[in-house]
Motif scaffolding. Sequence first.
Motif, PDB file in Angstrom:
ATOM      1  N   ASP A  48     -22.562 -85.406  26.717  1.00  0.00           N
ATOM      2  CA  ASP A  48     -21.769 -84.796  25.704  1.00  0.00           C
ATOM      3  C   ASP A  48     -20.392 -84.809  26.013  1.00  0.00           C
ATOM      4  OD1 ASP A  48     -23.958 -83.930  23.617  1.00  0.00           O
ATOM      5  OD2 ASP A  48     -24.045 -82.032  24.963  1.00  0.00           O
ATOM      6  N   ASN A  49     -20.134 -85.259  27.055  1.00  0.00           N
ATOM      7  CA  ASN A  49     -18.690 -85.713  27.467  1.00  0.00           C
ATOM      8  C   ASN A  49     -17.997 -86.710  26.169  1.00  0.00           C
ATOM      9  OD1 ASN A  49     -16.845 -88.043  28.939  1.00  0.00           O
ATOM     10  ND2 ASN A  49     -16.454 -86.188  29.727  1.00  0.00           N
ATOM     11  N   LYS A  50     -16.604 -86.373  26.053  1.00  0.00           N
ATOM     12  CA  LYS A  50     -16.016 -87.034  24.873  1.00  0.00           C
ATOM     13  C   LYS A  50     -15.968 -88.642  25.292  1.00  0.00           C
ATOM     14  CE  LYS A  50     -15.347 -83.495  22.342  1.00  0.00           C
ATOM     15  NZ  LYS A  50     -16.144 -83.312  21.158  1.00  0.00           N
ATOM     16  N   VAL A  51     -15.737 -88.901  26.361  1.00  0.00           N
ATOM     17  CA  VAL A  51     -15.468 -90.549  26.831  1.00  0.00           C
ATOM     18  C   VAL A  51     -16.863 -91.217  26.676  1.00  0.00           C
ATOM     19  CG1 VAL A  51     -14.738 -92.310  28.624  1.00  0.00           C
ATOM     20  CG2 VAL A  51     -13.603 -90.190  28.355  1.00  0.00           C
ATOM     21  N   VAL A  52     -17.880 -90.486  27.187  1.00  0.00           N
ATOM     22  CA  VAL A  52     -19.367 -90.918  27.053  1.00  0.00           C
ATOM     23  C   VAL A  52     -19.741 -90.990  25.638  1.00  0.00           C
ATOM     24  CG1 VAL A  52     -21.897 -90.434  27.313  1.00  0.00           C
ATOM     25  CG2 VAL A  52     -20.074 -90.072  29.207  1.00  0.00           C
ATOM     26  N   GLN A  53     -19.289 -89.985  24.761  1.00  0.00           N
ATOM     27  CA  GLN A  53     -19.619 -90.135  23.314  1.00  0.00           C
ATOM     28  C   GLN A  53     -19.025 -91.526  22.726  1.00  0.00           C
ATOM     29  OE1 GLN A  53     -20.227 -86.646  20.858  1.00  0.00           O
ATOM     30  NE2 GLN A  53     -19.788 -85.328  22.743  1.00  0.00           N
ATOM     31  N   THR A  54     -17.751 -91.459  23.078  1.00  0.00           N
ATOM     32  CA  THR A  54     -16.972 -92.733  22.531  1.00  0.00           C
ATOM     33  C   THR A  54     -17.333 -94.062  22.752  1.00  0.00           C
ATOM     34  OG1 THR A  54     -14.861 -91.353  22.624  1.00  0.00           O
ATOM     35  CG2 THR A  54     -14.605 -93.736  22.574  1.00  0.00           C
ATOM     36  N   LEU A  55     -17.990 -94.059  24.287  1.00  0.00           N
ATOM     37  CA  LEU A  55     -18.612 -95.285  24.623  1.00  0.00           C
ATOM     38  C   LEU A  55     -20.008 -95.636  23.718  1.00  0.00           C
ATOM     39  CD1 LEU A  55     -18.247 -95.339  28.336  1.00  0.00           C
ATOM     40  CD2 LEU A  55     -17.276 -96.803  27.130  1.00  0.00           C
ATOM     41  N   ALA A  56     -20.583 -94.567  23.514  1.00  0.00           N
ATOM     42  CA  ALA A  56     -22.027 -94.482  22.591  1.00  0.00           C
ATOM     43  C   ALA A  56     -21.561 -95.257  21.269  1.00  0.00           C
ATOM     44  CB  ALA A  56     -22.816 -93.283  22.625  1.00  0.00           C
ATOM     45  N   THR A  58     -18.724 -96.652  20.203  1.00  0.00           N
ATOM     46  CA  THR A  58     -18.504 -97.982  20.079  1.00  0.00           C
ATOM     47  C   THR A  58     -19.617 -99.021  20.155  1.00  0.00           C
ATOM     48  OG1 THR A  58     -16.560 -97.090  21.360  1.00  0.00           O
ATOM     49  CG2 THR A  58     -16.885 -99.676  21.381  1.00  0.00           C
ATOM     50  N   PHE A  59     -20.673 -98.746  21.075  1.00  0.00           N
ATOM     51  CA  PHE A  59     -21.500 -99.722  21.190  1.00  0.00           C
ATOM     52  C   PHE A  59     -22.370 -99.915  20.174  1.00  0.00           C
ATOM     53  CE2 PHE A  59     -19.936 -99.959  25.463  1.00  0.00           C
ATOM     54  CZ  PHE A  59     -20.040-101.407  25.696  1.00  0.00           C
ATOM     55  N   ALA A  60     -22.717 -98.461  19.389  1.00  0.00           N
ATOM     56  CA  ALA A  60     -23.641 -98.356  18.394  1.00  0.00           C
ATOM     57  C   ALA A  60     -22.782 -99.199  17.126  1.00  0.00           C
ATOM     58  CB  ALA A  60     -23.846 -97.032  17.879  1.00  0.00           C
ATOM     59  N   GLU A  61     -21.541 -99.051  16.986  1.00  0.00           N
ATOM     60  CA  GLU A  61     -21.004 -99.827  16.086  1.00  0.00           C
ATOM     61  C   GLU A  61     -21.013-101.215  16.192  1.00  0.00           C
ATOM     62  OE1 GLU A  61     -17.112 -98.211  15.671  1.00  0.00           O
ATOM     63  OE2 GLU A  61     -17.704 -96.264  14.909  1.00  0.00           O
ATOM     64  N   LEU A  62     -21.000-101.803  17.633  1.00  0.00           N
ATOM     65  CA  LEU A  62     -21.156-103.206  17.859  1.00  0.00           C
ATOM     66  C   LEU A  62     -22.499-103.682  17.748  1.00  0.00           C
ATOM     67  CD1 LEU A  62     -18.859-103.342  21.377  1.00  0.00           C
ATOM     68  CD2 LEU A  62     -18.562-104.638  18.917  1.00  0.00           C
ATOM     69  N   GLY A  63     -23.421-102.933  17.475  1.00  0.00           N
ATOM     70  CA  GLY A  63     -24.792-103.352  17.173  1.00  0.00           C
ATOM     71  C   GLY A  63     -25.665-102.927  18.074  1.00  0.00           C
ATOM     72  N   TYR A  64     -25.334-102.079  19.113  1.00  0.00           N
ATOM     73  CA  TYR A  64     -26.336-102.121  20.133  1.00  0.00           C
ATOM     74  C   TYR A  64     -26.763-100.517  20.078  1.00  0.00           C
ATOM     75  CZ  TYR A  64     -24.459-105.870  22.701  1.00  0.00           C
ATOM     76  OH  TYR A  64     -23.856-107.009  23.213  1.00  0.00           O
ATOM     77  N   VAL A  65     -28.089-100.587  20.774  1.00  0.00           N
ATOM     78  CA  VAL A  65     -28.857 -99.121  20.756  1.00  0.00           C
ATOM     79  C   VAL A  65     -28.194 -98.550  22.093  1.00  0.00           C
ATOM     80  CG1 VAL A  65     -31.039 -97.966  21.537  1.00  0.00           C
ATOM     81  CG2 VAL A  65     -31.107-100.116  19.826  1.00  0.00           C
ATOM     82  N   ALA A  66     -27.609 -97.370  21.832  1.00  0.00           N
ATOM     83  CA  ALA A  66     -27.013 -96.732  22.974  1.00  0.00           C
ATOM     84  C   ALA A  66     -27.700 -95.482  23.448  1.00  0.00           C
ATOM     85  CB  ALA A  66     -25.495 -96.291  22.445  1.00  0.00           C
ATOM     86  N   LEU A  67     -27.942 -95.670  24.824  1.00  0.00           N
ATOM     87  CA  LEU A  67     -28.709 -94.576  25.521  1.00  0.00           C
ATOM     88  C   LEU A  67     -27.931 -93.766  26.384  1.00  0.00           C
ATOM     89  CD1 LEU A  67     -30.817 -97.596  25.402  1.00  0.00           C
ATOM     90  CD2 LEU A  67     -32.390 -95.627  26.018  1.00  0.00           C
TER      91      LEU A  67
END
Length: 210
Positions: A48-56, A58-67
Amino acid sequence: MTRASKEQLLLDGATGKIECVIDLPAGGEHRGVALIAHPHPLFGGSLDNKVVQTLAKTFAELGYVALRPNFRGVGASTGEHDEGRGEADDLLAILDYARTRFGAEPPVLAGFSFGAYVQTLVARRAAPRRMALVGVAAGFVSGGRSYTAEPVPADSIIIHGELDVTVPLANVLAWARPQDLPIIVVPGADHFFHRRLHLIKSIIKGAWQR
């Protein structure tokens, strides 16, 4: 327009169960998987860290499944902190799950702080498509801990805060120098990128050419 969706699962790690949130891109189609690792579990780090959520996001918006897995001993994940070794094994187990479910494309590896350090260990065994690391734990950091981060691919996106006192910028430059690896320095940013999370997203999206 179809909205992005989210799942929360317990997956098999190397030695026990690992809690994982999966952010699925909007529309149902995806271009691969992005595995994202959180900061140090003994200092409040979690998925739930804010940087981690930002990365997730970002990559979901780029079309990736973010785990986004929780490391051992965090949330519903079993086990105890293993200073990065067992955590790397768990991330590799999560990648095995992702390959089975989402396809065998090389993964994107992303992480923040201790999680970025762990991803440098994973990259030696996982052959990533590309990496995006924020605040890489390298050298001696606050609290008397020390990390020997591994080399990463030349096209990795490395982001660091100018005013980071947890992992001094000089540490990351010393790690990057023998690799001839460029570092993107965010002026005025601290280790946690307070009020500058949007810059992480814009930097990664701007650099993502493939």
